[in-house]
Design a protein around this motif. Structure first.
Motif, PDB file in Angstrom:
ATOM      1  N   ALA A 133       0.839  -1.196   0.000  1.00 33.58           N
ATOM      2  CA  ALA A 133       0.000   0.000   0.000  1.00 33.58           C
ATOM      3  C   ALA A 133       0.876   1.249   0.000  1.00 33.58           C
ATOM      4  N   GLY A 134       1.921   1.216   0.810  1.00 33.42           N
ATOM      5  CA  GLY A 134       2.834   2.357   0.867  1.00 33.42           C
ATOM      6  C   GLY A 134       3.466   2.630  -0.479  1.00 33.42           C
ATOM      7  N   ILE A 135       3.983   1.575  -1.105  1.00 31.56           N
ATOM      8  CA  ILE A 135       4.617   1.738  -2.421  1.00 31.56           C
ATOM      9  C   ILE A 135       3.606   2.296  -3.415  1.00 31.56           C
ATOM     10  N   SER A 136       2.395   1.768  -3.416  1.00 31.93           N
ATOM     11  CA  SER A 136       1.384   2.191  -4.387  1.00 31.93           C
ATOM     12  C   SER A 136       1.132   3.689  -4.297  1.00 31.93           C
ATOM     13  N   VAL A 137       0.989   4.173  -3.080  1.00 27.92           N
ATOM     14  CA  VAL A 137       0.671   5.592  -2.916  1.00 27.92           C
ATOM     15  C   VAL A 137       1.874   6.454  -3.282  1.00 27.92           C
ATOM     16  N   VAL A 138       3.032   6.151  -2.701  1.00 31.49           N
ATOM     17  CA  VAL A 138       4.206   7.002  -2.905  1.00 31.49           C
ATOM     18  C   VAL A 138       4.632   7.002  -4.371  1.00 31.49           C
ATOM     19  N   PHE A 139       4.721   5.832  -4.966  1.00 27.86           N
ATOM     20  CA  PHE A 139       5.171   5.725  -6.355  1.00 27.86           C
ATOM     21  C   PHE A 139       4.243   6.506  -7.294  1.00 27.86           C
ATOM     22  N   ASN A 140       2.939   6.273  -7.155  1.00 30.05           N
ATOM     23  CA  ASN A 140       2.007   6.898  -8.099  1.00 30.05           C
ATOM     24  C   ASN A 140       1.894   8.406  -7.911  1.00 30.05           C
ATOM     25  N   VAL A 141       1.928   8.852  -6.661  1.00 34.83           N
ATOM     26  CA  VAL A 141       1.876  10.300  -6.444  1.00 34.83           C
ATOM     27  C   VAL A 141       3.110  10.949  -7.067  1.00 34.83           C
ATOM     28  N   ALA A 142       4.270  10.333  -6.852  1.00 30.27           N
ATOM     29  CA  ALA A 142       5.507  10.885  -7.408  1.00 30.27           C
ATOM     30  C   ALA A 142       5.445  10.919  -8.928  1.00 30.27           C
ATOM     31  N   VAL A 143       5.034   9.801  -9.514  1.00 29.67           N
ATOM     32  CA  VAL A 143       4.978   9.715 -10.970  1.00 29.67           C
ATOM     33  C   VAL A 143       3.979  10.734 -11.529  1.00 29.67           C
ATOM     34  N   TYR A 144       2.829  10.835 -10.881  1.00 32.22           N
ATOM     35  CA  TYR A 144       1.773  11.719 -11.360  1.00 32.22           C
ATOM     36  C   TYR A 144       2.261  13.166 -11.424  1.00 32.22           C
ATOM     37  N   TYR A 145       2.866  13.615 -10.327  1.00 32.91           N
ATOM     38  CA  TYR A 145       3.290  15.012 -10.319  1.00 32.91           C
ATOM     39  C   TYR A 145       4.493  15.242 -11.215  1.00 32.91           C
ATOM     40  N   LEU A 146       5.364  14.237 -11.315  1.00 32.56           N
ATOM     41  CA  LEU A 146       6.522  14.362 -12.204  1.00 32.56           C
ATOM     42  C   LEU A 146       6.064  14.543 -13.648  1.00 32.56           C
ATOM     43  N   PHE A 147       5.131  13.711 -14.085  1.00 32.80           N
ATOM     44  CA  PHE A 147       4.703  13.782 -15.477  1.00 32.80           C
ATOM     45  C   PHE A 147       3.809  14.991 -15.736  1.00 32.80           C
ATOM     46  N   ARG A 148       2.898  15.289 -14.806  1.00 38.99           N
ATOM     47  CA  ARG A 148       1.968  16.388 -15.055  1.00 38.99           C
ATOM     48  C   ARG A 148       2.640  17.746 -14.984  1.00 38.99           C
ATOM     49  N   SER A 149       3.397  17.960 -13.938  1.00 42.60           N
ATOM     50  CA  SER A 149       3.961  19.307 -13.832  1.00 42.60           C
ATOM     51  C   SER A 149       5.372  19.376 -14.413  1.00 42.60           C
ATOM     52  N   GLY A 150       6.141  18.308 -14.296  1.00 40.28           N
ATOM     53  CA  GLY A 150       7.510  18.370 -14.799  1.00 40.28           C
ATOM     54  C   GLY A 150       7.584  18.195 -16.305  1.00 40.28           C
ATOM     55  N   LEU A 151       6.814  17.262 -16.841  1.00 38.79           N
ATOM     56  CA  LEU A 151       7.007  16.887 -18.233  1.00 38.79           C
ATOM     57  C   LEU A 151       5.811  17.200 -19.122  1.00 38.79           C
ATOM     58  N   ASN A 152       4.808  17.880 -18.551  1.00 33.89           N
ATOM     59  CA  ASN A 152       3.663  18.299 -19.351  1.00 33.89           C
ATOM     60  C   ASN A 152       2.923  17.163 -20.034  1.00 33.89           C
ATOM     61  N   VAL A 153       2.941  15.991 -19.447  1.00 31.67           N
ATOM     62  CA  VAL A 153       2.107  14.917 -19.972  1.00 31.67           C
ATOM     63  C   VAL A 153       0.787  14.983 -19.217  1.00 31.67           C
ATOM     64  N   MET A 154      -0.299  15.269 -19.949  1.00 33.25           N
ATOM     65  CA  MET A 154      -1.576  15.531 -19.296  1.00 33.25           C
ATOM     66  C   MET A 154      -2.294  14.237 -18.927  1.00 33.25           C
ATOM     67  N   LEU A 155      -1.849  13.617 -17.858  1.00 33.48           N
ATOM     68  CA  LEU A 155      -2.520  12.413 -17.380  1.00 33.48           C
ATOM     69  C   LEU A 155      -3.913  12.798 -16.888  1.00 33.48           C
ATOM     70  N   PRO A 156      -4.920  11.983 -17.196  1.00 35.49           N
ATOM     71  CA  PRO A 156      -6.295  12.338 -16.841  1.00 35.49           C
ATOM     72  C   PRO A 156      -6.450  12.553 -15.332  1.00 35.49           C
ATOM     73  N   THR A 157      -7.144  13.641 -14.968  1.00 38.13           N
ATOM     74  CA  THR A 157      -7.338  13.906 -13.543  1.00 38.13           C
ATOM     75  C   THR A 157      -8.569  13.186 -13.013  1.00 38.13           C
ATOM     76  N   GLY A 158      -9.593  12.988 -13.873  1.00 32.43           N
ATOM     77  CA  GLY A 158     -10.790  12.262 -13.461  1.00 32.43           C
ATOM     78  C   GLY A 158     -11.538  12.955 -12.346  1.00 32.43           C
ATOM     79  N   ILE A 159     -11.987  12.153 -11.356  1.00 31.12           N
ATOM     80  CA  ILE A 159     -12.845  12.682 -10.309  1.00 31.12           C
ATOM     81  C   ILE A 159     -12.150  13.682  -9.393  1.00 31.12           C
ATOM     82  N   LEU A 160     -10.806  13.665  -9.392  1.00 32.44           N
ATOM     83  CA  LEU A 160     -10.104  14.594  -8.513  1.00 32.44           C
ATOM     84  C   LEU A 160      -9.955  15.969  -9.150  1.00 32.44           C
ATOM     85  N   GLY A 161     -10.140  16.028 -10.498  1.00 29.92           N
ATOM     86  CA  GLY A 161      -9.815  17.241 -11.243  1.00 29.92           C
ATOM     87  C   GLY A 161     -10.812  18.378 -11.050  1.00 29.92           C
TER      88      GLY A 161
END
Lengths: 165, 502
Positions: free
Chosen positions: A137-165
């Motif tokens: 569970a820890g890995i799932s949360v930390v890894f995905n949060v890191a990846v999400y922000y890295l790609f969305r804000s660092g690399l401009n890859v617009m990963l879908p935000t869905g219900i959180l957006g």
């Protein structure tokens, strides 16, 4: 367990024939569909030419493979000792989990889907005695949060935000 | 400007913090992907392709080339320490590398592998740098007819790749061609086999296809053998690395072996589709045949490691030659590099050498510097890479799948591509189940559209005459070689069959 063994025997005996039949049928379908393509107006050969060549080649090979398959079926299957039964349940679980994942990212959003999927996939792949719910569970949360922000804000890859957006 | 002058300014262009950072990071990630069995250099390139969208083209290729070089080289670590090839390129490295480690010579085996990987790479880049520009001047005159000849020749490599079962190899090949024909047809844009699915009109993209076939298939195959692989052997970490691990005399004794292996590797790299695994094995066999002590091969001698590592790294430079001079990719990685060119609005091919000579030379320069970075990282950072080998697969592979999904999505910003990797993953898994080889499938999938485009364009040119394809001397030569390859392989098969019955 018994069923799994049966299945790989089946594959050994009828696999070649099945491949032959599938490809022969596919060849006929491709040829049929290619024949219905609109006519060519630009000179040279039309859009149906290559698919037809492919279909003819596939058909010939498919029939050859069927012949090979019949030979395999006739041959007395050598009783090789099964070294380890394939764990088809884990394979099926992976396909289903990944399938649900890729089709829910868009409506629900990358982050929630990925966290759930990563956790589920680790549970599917880990042997029973190695399942560590807290760690996973820890890995799932930390890894995905890191990846999400890295790609969305660092690399401009617009990963879908869905219900959180 | 001459080649050396261009090289000089390109090297100077790399001397900035960002480029160097990309080189070091790229090579390090490449080594990690190469060294962990189940991950590969091609996967690393696929995952990082979307990362390069926002970069300028020189930086993008610096990163991708670094990943490629690290990825091929990293495979030797697990081949030697685990007796499992980290990538298919290092299959033959296991033959002598693993026995060396068992005999307590792990540091020496690693040192030899790293240093001769370095030499093999440098050799192939020298060939690339001096041959490619000259070759580009020739290929500049190629019309659709000549391109078609080259593509047909490339497709005949399927026969070579087919392995033991020719019918199955060819079936895998035609399946690749069939899938590549989905979507809008070249020339007239007729929609084919889209079944009314809008997203299919542009066909299956190369990147998701390869990610599916490599990564998802790998995860499914792992799922099948979880219990078996959880009993896998522990990684040896009980060794110390000092210097290169071998003496100057030992090094120079390998000079002919190294040269022969580098030539074999570069040559195989130029040929489409064949790739590092075959290069390594062929060069290993060649070294054994010409050795004074062939009986020692397989017992753990450095000659075996030298032969495979020199050859599989030399493939890189070779593989870049047809990509840059013709725009024809020969394998998965070069197909993705082709995609990277397109993303940056460039068309690889002979024109690139006149319109974007600077970029071409900066790719060359990146190749050389990345090779040096690889040598340094692997000599001094070996311990870290070895540590990473013990991360459990059931944690690693799911995380990689998430990255693959992002990579497939980001290539075109469409969810459809991410979904199609599931399709290709299942397809690859089923193909493995019924023993249909994957290499011919990939080669023909990559080449399918090129073949058709050039055939139809050529026929428009010649007014529908197929004869013209044999009247162009260059096209004719390639066609004749293609026929010769098929005849030779068929003859060899027939001979082997005959031997069996006697």
């Amino acid at each position: 367990m018994y069923q799994e063994g049966e299945e790989s025997m089946f594959l050994k005996k009828y696999g070649d024939l099945a491949v032959g039949i599938v490809f022969t049928v596919l060849a006929v379908l491709i040829y049929g569909m290619a024949s219905q393509l609109p006519p060519n107006l630009l000179g040279g050969v039309g859009s149906d030419f290559m698919p037809k060549i492919i279909a003819v080649g596939m058909g010939i090979l498919g029939v050859l493979q069927c012949a090979e398959g019949v030979r395999t079926v006739r041959k007395e299957a050598a009783q090789e000792p099964e070294e380890e039964k394939p764990e088809y349940l884990r394979v099926l679980g992976t396909v289903v989990a990944f399938g649900i994942y890729v089709f829910t990212i868009k409506p629900i959003g990358f982050l929630p889907c990925s966290i759930v999927y990563l956790f589920a996939q680790m549970m599917i792949l880990a042997p029973k005695e190695k399942r560590n719910i807290l760690l996973f569970a820890g890995i799932s949360v930390v890894f995905n949060v890191a990846v999400y922000y890295l790609f969305r804000s660092g690399l401009n890859v617009m990963l879908p935000t869905g219900i959180l957006g | 400007m001459n080649t050396l002058g261009m090289m000089g300014s390109a090297l100077a262009g790399l001397a900035n913090p960002l480029s160097l950072l990309l080189l070091v990071a790229g090579v390090a990630v490449g080594i990690v992907f190469g060294s962990i069995p189940g991950l590969s250099g091609s996967m690393a390139v696929a995952l990082f392709l979307p990362v390069t969208f926002a970069m300028d083209s020189a930086d993008a290729f610096t990163l991708l080339v670094a990943l490629y070089i690290g990825g091929i080289s990293g495979g030797l670590i697990s081949a030697i320490l685990l007796n499992i090839p980290g990538t298919s390129s290092s299959i033959a490295t296991c033959f002598d590398g693993a026995p060396m480690a068992r005999n307590g010579e792990a540091p020496k085996a690693l040192g030899v592998g790293v240093v001769f990987s370095f030499i093999g790479s440098l050799f192939s880049f020298a060939v690339l740098i001096f041959v490619a520009p000259a070759l580009a001047k020739v290929t500049l005159k190629f019309s659709a007819i000549e391109y078609f000849g080259v593509c047909i020749f490339a497709l005949t490599m399927i026969v070579v790749l087919a392995g033991d079962n020719m019918v199955k190899g060819l079936l895998a090949g035609v399946l690749g061609l069939a899938l590549s024909s989905i979507g809008m047809a070249p020339i007239d844009g007729v929609k084919r086999f889209t079944f009314g699915v809008n997203e299919l009109s542009s066909g299956f993209d190369v990147l998701p296809t390869l990610v599916g076939i490599f990564a998802v298939t790998e995860v499914l195959s792992f799922a099948e053998t979880v219990r078996k692989s959880s009993r896998a052997t522990e990684v040896r970490q009980d060794f110390k690395i000092k210097g290169f691990g071998f003496t100057k005399e030992e090094f120079f004794a390998q000079k002919w072996n190294a040269l022969r292996s580098a030539v074999i590797g570069t040559g195989i790299g130029i040929l489409p589709g064949i790739g590092g695994s075959v290069a390594g094995i062929m060069s290993y066999i060649a070294a054994k045949k010409s050795s004074k002590y062939p009986e020692k091969f397989g017992t753990g001698i450095m000659d075996g490691v030298v032969a495979t590592e020199c050859a599989n790294n030399a493939v890189i430079g070779g593989a870049l030659i047809p990509l840059l001079t013709l725009g024809i990719p020969g394998d998965g990685v070069t197909a993705m590099l082709l995609g990277a060119f397109m993303i940056h609005g460039l068309t690889p091919g002979p024109l690139l050498f006149t319109t974007n000579a600077e970029l071409v030379y900066s790719i060359f320069a990146a190749c050389i510097v990345a090779t040096i970075v690889m040598l340094v990282l692997e000599l001094f950072g070996m311990r870290i890479f070895v540590r990473l080998l013990s991360i459990p697969k059931y944690i690693l592979l799911p995380a990689v799948l998430i990255l693959c999904t992002i990579g497939a999505f980001a290539a075109n910003n469409r969810m459809f591509d991410a979904q199609s990797i599931l399709f290709f993953g299942v397809l690859g898994y089923l193909m493995a189940k019924v023993k249909l080889p994957v290499a011919p499938f990939i080669l023909s999938f990559i080449l399918g559209e090129l073949v058709e485009t050039n055939l139809r364009r050529g026929l428009q040119f010649t007014g529908g005459s197929f004869l013209a394809f044999f009247q162009s001397p260059i096209a004719a030569v390639f066609m004749v070689i293609a026929i010769a390859v098929i005849a030779w392989t068929a003859g060899k098969k027939a001979l082997a069959a005959k031997k069996k019955t006697i």
